[in-house]
Write a protein that holds these residues in place. Structure first.
Motif, PDB file in Angstrom:
ATOM      1  N   ASP A 201       0.966  -1.098   0.024  1.00  0.00           N
ATOM      2  CA  ASP A 201       0.101   0.050  -0.002  1.00  0.00           C
ATOM      3  C   ASP A 201       0.961   1.192   0.141  1.00  0.00           C
ATOM      4  OD1 ASP A 201      -2.358  -1.683  -0.075  1.00  0.00           O
ATOM      5  OD2 ASP A 201      -2.505  -1.453   2.150  1.00  0.00           O
ATOM      6  N   LYS A 202       1.842   1.186   0.732  1.00  0.00           N
ATOM      7  CA  LYS A 202       2.860   2.462   0.822  1.00  0.00           C
ATOM      8  C   LYS A 202       3.473   2.621  -0.517  1.00  0.00           C
ATOM      9  CE  LYS A 202       6.837   1.616   2.607  1.00  0.00           C
ATOM     10  NZ  LYS A 202       7.792   1.286   3.833  1.00  0.00           N
ATOM     11  N   TRP A 203       3.793   1.589  -1.211  1.00  0.00           N
ATOM     12  CA  TRP A 203       4.401   1.741  -2.483  1.00  0.00           C
ATOM     13  C   TRP A 203       3.648   2.426  -3.559  1.00  0.00           C
ATOM     14  CZ3 TRP A 203       6.626  -4.099  -2.431  1.00  0.00           C
ATOM     15  CH2 TRP A 203       7.667  -3.981  -1.586  1.00  0.00           C
ATOM     16  N   LEU A 204       2.293   1.634  -3.431  1.00  0.00           N
ATOM     17  CA  LEU A 204       1.646   2.243  -4.510  1.00  0.00           C
ATOM     18  C   LEU A 204       0.843   3.563  -4.458  1.00  0.00           C
ATOM     19  CD1 LEU A 204      -0.910  -1.106  -4.872  1.00  0.00           C
ATOM     20  CD2 LEU A 204       0.624  -0.266  -6.345  1.00  0.00           C
ATOM     21  N   ASP A 205       0.949   3.965  -2.892  1.00  0.00           N
ATOM     22  CA  ASP A 205       0.420   5.416  -2.558  1.00  0.00           C
ATOM     23  C   ASP A 205       1.515   6.369  -3.273  1.00  0.00           C
ATOM     24  OD1 ASP A 205      -1.023   7.471  -1.131  1.00  0.00           O
ATOM     25  OD2 ASP A 205       0.763   7.416   0.162  1.00  0.00           O
ATOM     26  N   PHE A 206       2.888   5.761  -2.859  1.00  0.00           N
ATOM     27  CA  PHE A 206       4.062   6.488  -3.549  1.00  0.00           C
ATOM     28  C   PHE A 206       4.045   6.888  -4.968  1.00  0.00           C
ATOM     29  CE2 PHE A 206       8.652   7.084  -4.603  1.00  0.00           C
ATOM     30  CZ  PHE A 206       8.695   8.127  -3.864  1.00  0.00           C
ATOM     31  N   GLU A 207       3.673   5.752  -5.645  1.00  0.00           N
ATOM     32  CA  GLU A 207       3.635   5.657  -7.036  1.00  0.00           C
ATOM     33  C   GLU A 207       2.525   6.595  -7.692  1.00  0.00           C
ATOM     34  OE1 GLU A 207       2.792   2.299 -10.353  1.00  0.00           O
ATOM     35  OE2 GLU A 207       3.665   1.807  -8.648  1.00  0.00           O
ATOM     36  N   LYS A 208       1.363   6.562  -7.068  1.00  0.00           N
ATOM     37  CA  LYS A 208       0.347   7.729  -7.219  1.00  0.00           C
ATOM     38  C   LYS A 208       0.798   8.880  -6.987  1.00  0.00           C
ATOM     39  CE  LYS A 208      -3.408   4.286  -6.653  1.00  0.00           C
ATOM     40  NZ  LYS A 208      -4.518   4.057  -5.525  1.00  0.00           N
ATOM     41  N   SER A 209       1.445   9.055  -5.794  1.00  0.00           N
ATOM     42  CA  SER A 209       1.959  10.667  -5.363  1.00  0.00           C
ATOM     43  C   SER A 209       2.923  11.163  -6.653  1.00  0.00           C
ATOM     44  CB  SER A 209       2.530  10.624  -4.136  1.00  0.00           C
ATOM     45  OG  SER A 209       1.755  10.278  -3.133  1.00  0.00           O
ATOM     46  N   ILE A 210       3.835  10.250  -7.147  1.00  0.00           N
ATOM     47  CA  ILE A 210       4.713  10.595  -7.918  1.00  0.00           C
ATOM     48  C   ILE A 210       4.055  10.834  -9.570  1.00  0.00           C
ATOM     49  CG2 ILE A 210       6.831   9.973  -9.412  1.00  0.00           C
ATOM     50  CD1 ILE A 210       7.462  10.852  -6.696  1.00  0.00           C
ATOM     51  N   PHE A 211       3.440  10.159  -9.738  1.00  0.00           N
ATOM     52  CA  PHE A 211       2.824  10.033 -11.245  1.00  0.00           C
ATOM     53  C   PHE A 211       1.496  10.597 -11.481  1.00  0.00           C
ATOM     54  CE2 PHE A 211       6.044   6.495 -10.997  1.00  0.00           C
ATOM     55  CZ  PHE A 211       7.126   7.418 -11.681  1.00  0.00           C
ATOM     56  N   GLY A 212       0.761  10.846 -10.366  1.00  0.00           N
ATOM     57  CA  GLY A 212      -0.519  11.084 -10.320  1.00  0.00           C
ATOM     58  C   GLY A 212      -0.809  12.755 -10.490  1.00  0.00           C
ATOM     59  N   LYS A 213      -1.930  13.209 -10.624  1.00  0.00           N
ATOM     60  CA  LYS A 213      -2.199  14.665 -10.824  1.00  0.00           C
ATOM     61  C   LYS A 213      -2.167  15.527  -9.500  1.00  0.00           C
ATOM     62  CE  LYS A 213      -5.285  13.866 -14.726  1.00  0.00           C
ATOM     63  NZ  LYS A 213      -6.586  14.026 -15.255  1.00  0.00           N
ATOM     64  N   GLU A 214      -2.237  14.781  -8.315  1.00  0.00           N
ATOM     65  CA  GLU A 214      -2.171  15.374  -6.892  1.00  0.00           C
ATOM     66  C   GLU A 214      -0.938  15.043  -6.300  1.00  0.00           C
ATOM     67  OE1 GLU A 214      -5.667  14.892  -4.723  1.00  0.00           O
ATOM     68  OE2 GLU A 214      -7.075  15.796  -6.119  1.00  0.00           O
ATOM     69  N   LEU A 215       0.091  16.085  -6.220  1.00  0.00           N
ATOM     70  CA  LEU A 215       1.268  15.594  -5.808  1.00  0.00           C
ATOM     71  C   LEU A 215       1.306  15.941  -4.216  1.00  0.00           C
ATOM     72  CD1 LEU A 215       3.723  16.753  -8.383  1.00  0.00           C
ATOM     73  CD2 LEU A 215       2.934  14.600  -8.020  1.00  0.00           C
ATOM     74  N   LYS A 216       2.004  15.323  -3.346  1.00  0.00           N
ATOM     75  CA  LYS A 216       2.243  15.681  -2.071  1.00  0.00           C
ATOM     76  C   LYS A 216       3.273  16.687  -1.760  1.00  0.00           C
ATOM     77  CE  LYS A 216       1.015  10.922  -0.340  1.00  0.00           C
ATOM     78  NZ  LYS A 216       0.193  11.036   0.243  1.00  0.00           N
ATOM     79  N   ASN A 217       3.098  17.347  -0.806  1.00  0.00           N
ATOM     80  CA  ASN A 217       4.305  18.302  -0.639  1.00  0.00           C
ATOM     81  C   ASN A 217       5.861  17.722  -0.809  1.00  0.00           C
ATOM     82  OD1 ASN A 217       5.493  17.903   2.237  1.00  0.00           O
ATOM     83  ND2 ASN A 217       3.089  18.033   2.669  1.00  0.00           N
ATOM     84  N   PRO A 218       6.895  18.540  -0.895  1.00  0.00           N
ATOM     85  CA  PRO A 218       8.035  17.999  -1.159  1.00  0.00           C
ATOM     86  C   PRO A 218       8.743  17.301   0.114  1.00  0.00           C
ATOM     87  CG  PRO A 218       8.011  20.254  -1.964  1.00  0.00           C
ATOM     88  CD  PRO A 218       6.724  19.917  -1.462  1.00  0.00           C
ATOM     89  N   ASP A 219       8.388  17.707   1.319  1.00  0.00           N
ATOM     90  CA  ASP A 219       9.091  16.988   2.407  1.00  0.00           C
ATOM     91  C   ASP A 219       8.346  15.652   2.561  1.00  0.00           C
ATOM     92  OD1 ASP A 219      10.594  19.203   2.738  1.00  0.00           O
ATOM     93  OD2 ASP A 219       9.108  20.172   4.223  1.00  0.00           O
ATOM     94  N   GLU A 220       7.026  15.597   2.442  1.00  0.00           N
ATOM     95  CA  GLU A 220       6.544  14.167   2.546  1.00  0.00           C
ATOM     96  C   GLU A 220       7.024  13.284   1.478  1.00  0.00           C
ATOM     97  OE1 GLU A 220       1.995  12.513   3.015  1.00  0.00           O
ATOM     98  OE2 GLU A 220       2.133  14.438   2.743  1.00  0.00           O
TER      99      GLU A 220
END
Length: 327
Positions: A12-31
């Motif tokens: 779940d952590k890897w998939l969440d990271f993958e979506k954060s990197i390649f998805g439209k909604e990016l997390k903040n840089p620190d996260e």
């Protein structure tokens, strides 16, 4: 910990990271940076305890793409053109290096088939190259100038015409990848058979060396570029057939974008090959052997270094940067 449990625990952590990197909604840089550090730690763990697992390949590819997205410098953003050729294309070629191998193997097989078919069937060369081309070339051979056909027309006209012709072939190689790669395979087959039968024709007439020292002045870079464009077509085809963890449409978009980037990177080589054919090849019979062979080796070395050797150098440098960023 068993590998299955390791994957289940972190999936779940890897998939969440993958979506954060390649998805439209990016997390903040620190996260994102924090998630990236966890990802690299998971990669190191997998390399230690599951050295032959495909999980390592998945995590390594994800980490490489994530690093490129997170730690790309402002200078790279400002010099997008330089970054494209210096870093982005080599990274792509390294990641998809097996498709380059497939393209060369497929092309080489058909070159061999073309040569063997010509050796066992005298009419095969005419079937592939056409009667007019064969008759003209045979007349030129009798006149003592096997590559005279490349001297027709003006320098400028030949340069533009050949460049556009090569561009059409390579664009077709990439675009027909949308037919699950079979369209690209067909174009590679056509060109491979043509090269094989073409060279055998000169071998049969005992002027193989004369043809090599002339035609391959531009042909080394031209054929190499065609094969590289073929690998781009196969990448697009594979993105449709093997979407992996992505949806098929997302995988296709990624594959298409990658294929187009590879095609764009070939433009300077199209221009160079066209220039050589338009301005240099026509003088091959008057230049010394060392010069024609030197041009062939130099052009082949440049394009093979850029698409085969340099990507490994960039990848090694990137891995070192990743380790330094984590440390």
């Amino acid at each position: 910990m068993r590998e299955v449990a390791f994957i289940k625990q972190n999936k779940d952590k890897w998939l969440d990271f993958e979506k954060s990197i390649f998805g439209k909604e990016l997390k903040n840089p620190d996260e994102l940076a924090s998630l990236y550090t966890h990802l690299v730690n998971d990669l190191s763990y997998a390399q230690t305890y599951y050295p032959k697992s495909k999980t390592i390949l998945y995590l390594n590819n994800l980490a490489a793409k994530a690093f490129q997205k997170i730690y790309k410098t402002k200078r790279q953003d400002k010099n997008r053109f330089i970054y494209f050729f210096k870093t982005e294309i080599p990274q792509i070629m390294f990641e998809y290096r097996r498709y380059v191998l497939y393209a060369f193997l497929i092309f080489g097989v058909f070159v061999g088939i073309g040569a063997l078919s010509s050796a066992y069937d005298d009419s095969y060369v005419r079937l592939v190259l056409g009667d007019n081309y064969v008759n003209t070339t045979l007349e030129n051979i009798k006149d003592g100038d096997p590559v005279a056909i490349y001297k027709s027309g003006s320098n400028w006209g030949s340069f533009i015409g050949i460049t556009l012709k090569n561009l059409r072939v390579c664009v077709a190689n990439v675009v027909t990848g949308v037919f699950a790669g079979f369209g690209t395979g067909y174009i590679m087959m056509e060109n491979g058979l043509m090269v094989g039968s073409f060279q055998y024709m000169f071998q049969k007439e005992d002027v193989l060396w004369e043809s090599v020292r002339g035609i391959w002045i531009h042909g080394a870079m031209e054929i190499f570029a065609i094969v590289i464009s073929g690998s781009a077509g196969f990448i697009i085809g594979a993105s449709i057939l093997f979407p992996k963890t992505y949806s098929r449409i997302t995988s296709f978009k990624t594959g298409l974008k990658t294929g187009v980037k590879i095609l764009m990177s070939l433009f300077p080589f199209f221009i160079c090959a066209g220039f050589l054919e338009g301005y240099i090849t026509r003088y091959s019979n008057t230049m010394p052997n060392w010069l024609s062979v030197g041009i062939i080796l130099i052009t082949l070395s440049i394009i093979s270094y850029y698409y085969i050797i340099y990507p490994h150098i960039v990848n090694n440098k990137q891995q070192n940067n990743q380790l330094n960023a984590v440390i």
